[in-house]
Scaffold this motif. Structure first.
Motif, PDB file in Angstrom:
ATOM      1  N   ALA A  71       0.831  -1.200   0.000  1.00 12.91           N
ATOM      2  CA  ALA A  71       0.000   0.000   0.000  1.00 12.91           C
ATOM      3  C   ALA A  71       0.868   1.252   0.000  1.00 12.91           C
ATOM      4  N   GLU A  72       1.949   1.212   0.772  1.00  9.60           N
ATOM      5  CA  GLU A  72       2.841   2.374   0.857  1.00  9.60           C
ATOM      6  C   GLU A  72       3.567   2.599  -0.465  1.00  9.60           C
ATOM      7  N   LEU A  73       3.984   1.525  -1.112  1.00  9.79           N
ATOM      8  CA  LEU A  73       4.635   1.642  -2.417  1.00  9.79           C
ATOM      9  C   LEU A  73       3.697   2.303  -3.417  1.00  9.79           C
ATOM     10  N   SER A  74       2.426   1.917  -3.378  1.00 13.74           N
ATOM     11  CA  SER A  74       1.438   2.491  -4.287  1.00 13.74           C
ATOM     12  C   SER A  74       1.205   3.960  -3.983  1.00 13.74           C
ATOM     13  N   SER A  75       1.090   4.306  -2.695  1.00 16.74           N
ATOM     14  CA  SER A  75       0.805   5.695  -2.333  1.00 16.74           C
ATOM     15  C   SER A  75       1.969   6.607  -2.654  1.00 16.74           C
ATOM     16  N   ARG A  76       3.174   6.055  -2.666  1.00 17.27           N
ATOM     17  CA  ARG A  76       4.357   6.853  -2.991  1.00 17.27           C
ATOM     18  C   ARG A  76       4.682   6.812  -4.481  1.00 17.27           C
ATOM     19  N   ALA A  77       3.792   6.225  -5.246  1.00 18.55           N
ATOM     20  CA  ALA A  77       3.979   6.124  -6.703  1.00 18.55           C
ATOM     21  C   ALA A  77       5.250   5.356  -7.059  1.00 18.55           C
ATOM     22  N   LEU A  78       5.603   4.360  -6.233  1.00 15.95           N
ATOM     23  CA  LEU A  78       6.770   3.520  -6.523  1.00 15.95           C
ATOM     24  C   LEU A  78       6.304   2.233  -7.203  1.00 15.95           C
ATOM     25  N   ARG A  79       5.489   2.375  -8.230  1.00 18.80           N
ATOM     26  CA  ARG A  79       4.853   1.217  -8.855  1.00 18.80           C
ATOM     27  C   ARG A  79       5.683   0.609  -9.972  1.00 18.80           C
ATOM     28  N   ASP A  80       6.838   1.219 -10.271  1.00 23.73           N
ATOM     29  CA  ASP A  80       7.675   0.642 -11.319  1.00 23.73           C
ATOM     30  C   ASP A  80       8.288  -0.673 -10.863  1.00 23.73           C
ATOM     31  N   VAL A  81       8.504  -0.818  -9.556  1.00 23.59           N
ATOM     32  CA  VAL A  81       9.068  -2.063  -9.043  1.00 23.59           C
ATOM     33  C   VAL A  81       8.018  -3.166  -9.162  1.00 23.59           C
ATOM     34  N   ARG A  82       8.457  -4.344  -9.592  1.00 27.49           N
ATOM     35  CA  ARG A  82       7.570  -5.497  -9.702  1.00 27.49           C
ATOM     36  C   ARG A  82       7.731  -6.317  -8.418  1.00 27.49           C
ATOM     37  N   VAL A  83       6.644  -6.541  -7.701  1.00 30.28           N
ATOM     38  CA  VAL A  83       6.703  -7.182  -6.395  1.00 30.28           C
ATOM     39  C   VAL A  83       6.269  -8.644  -6.477  1.00 30.28           C
ATOM     40  N   ILE A  84       7.132  -9.527  -5.965  1.00 28.17           N
ATOM     41  CA  ILE A  84       6.768 -10.932  -5.800  1.00 28.17           C
ATOM     42  C   ILE A  84       6.643 -11.200  -4.312  1.00 28.17           C
ATOM     43  N   VAL A  85       5.449 -11.544  -3.873  1.00 25.42           N
ATOM     44  CA  VAL A  85       5.264 -11.956  -2.485  1.00 25.42           C
ATOM     45  C   VAL A  85       5.876 -13.349  -2.338  1.00 25.42           C
ATOM     46  N   LEU A  86       6.784 -13.494  -1.374  1.00 27.61           N
ATOM     47  CA  LEU A  86       7.429 -14.786  -1.119  1.00 27.61           C
ATOM     48  C   LEU A  86       7.246 -15.076   0.364  1.00 27.61           C
ATOM     49  N   THR A  87       6.276 -15.902   0.687  1.00 28.59           N
ATOM     50  CA  THR A  87       5.887 -16.077   2.081  1.00 28.59           C
ATOM     51  C   THR A  87       5.814 -17.540   2.474  1.00 28.59           C
ATOM     52  N   SER A  88       6.024 -17.805   3.762  1.00 29.23           N
ATOM     53  CA  SER A  88       5.911 -19.175   4.271  1.00 29.23           C
ATOM     54  C   SER A  88       4.523 -19.414   4.838  1.00 29.23           C
ATOM     55  N   VAL A  89       3.734 -18.377   4.899  1.00 29.33           N
ATOM     56  CA  VAL A  89       2.393 -18.487   5.477  1.00 29.33           C
ATOM     57  C   VAL A  89       1.418 -18.929   4.400  1.00 29.33           C
ATOM     58  N   SER A  90       0.814 -20.085   4.599  1.00 28.01           N
ATOM     59  CA  SER A  90      -0.076 -20.625   3.564  1.00 28.01           C
ATOM     60  C   SER A  90      -1.527 -20.232   3.790  1.00 28.01           C
ATOM     61  N   ASP A  91      -1.748 -19.095   4.411  1.00 28.33           N
ATOM     62  CA  ASP A  91      -3.108 -18.595   4.611  1.00 28.33           C
ATOM     63  C   ASP A  91      -3.688 -18.210   3.252  1.00 28.33           C
TER      64      ASP A  91
END
Length: 209
Positions: free
Chosen positions: A67-87
């Motif tokens: 959310a913070e990346l979006s609000s700061r207009a830092l959307r050029d970065v491509r984000v991969i969520v890498l998590t151990s939580v299988s929720d």
């Protein structure tokens, strides 16, 4: 060279990822963040191409960081969520918040590298379990949206989901780039999404890619 930033609160995980990624000829790890707030600040300072983002972190969690990346207009970065939580409930919020990929930490190392390359190239990528979670929890109000697309718009959506630029789509369909822009605008409007990433995600979710 694909510039990667790693955000995870476990030093061992960060070191393991860095060690493996840096032996790849086309990947460079530009930094490590221990929490979501640090990840946002380092993204602004280092301008990585891809951010590997854990969801469960102190100070600011992964969803907060997105959310913070979006609000700061830092959307050029491509984000991969890498998590151990299988929720299964984490997948849709993360993708809606702007993530371009969702993987679990038990992913094969080679598959992670391929995912980084694919997402950097403009594709949207989900682990099979994450894709199932998206399909199980998808919003029903969009269920009929794909049916409103013309055959040409479906074709444009398929190419868009494959990471093609407007110019590349125009070349493949043998039409003017301006025509492709019109088709893309119509696709976004009919699907009720805000950008190309969300449209590509829709295509993946509904088997149109």
């Amino acid at each position: 060279m694909i510039r990667v930033l790693i955000a995870d609160d476990h030093p061992v995980v960060r070191q393991g990822l860095r060690t493996f990624l840096e032996i790849q000829e086309d990947i460079s790890v530009v930094g490590e963040a221990a929490d979501g707030a640090e990840a946002v600040e380092m993204t602004g300072a280092l301008a990585p191409d891809v951010l590997l983002l854990d969801l469960k972190m102190p100070v600011l969690d992964g969803l907060g960081a997105l959310a913070e990346l979006s609000s700061r207009a830092l959307r050029d970065v491509r984000v991969i969520v890498l998590t151990s939580v299988s929720d299964r409930g984490d997948v849709a919020p993360a993708m809606r918040a702007g993530a371009a990929g969702f993987l679990y930490k038990d992913v094969d190392p080679g598959a992670l590298v391929q995912a980084i390359r694919a997402v950097h190239g403009g594709q949207v990528l989900l682990a099979p379990e994450a894709a199932e979670a998206m399909l199980a929890g998808q919003d029903h109000e969009q269920d009929g949206a794909g049916a409103a697309l013309t055959d040409r718009e479906r074709e444009v959506l398929r190419l868009l989901a494959a990471g093609r630029s407007n110019r590349e789509i125009a070349r493949e369909l043998v039409v003017a780039e301006k025509t492709v822009k019109t088709h893309v605008s119509n696709v976004l409007m009919k699907l009720g999404v805000q950008d190309r990433t969300q449209a590509a995600l829709y295509a993946v979710r509904h088997g149109l890619a």
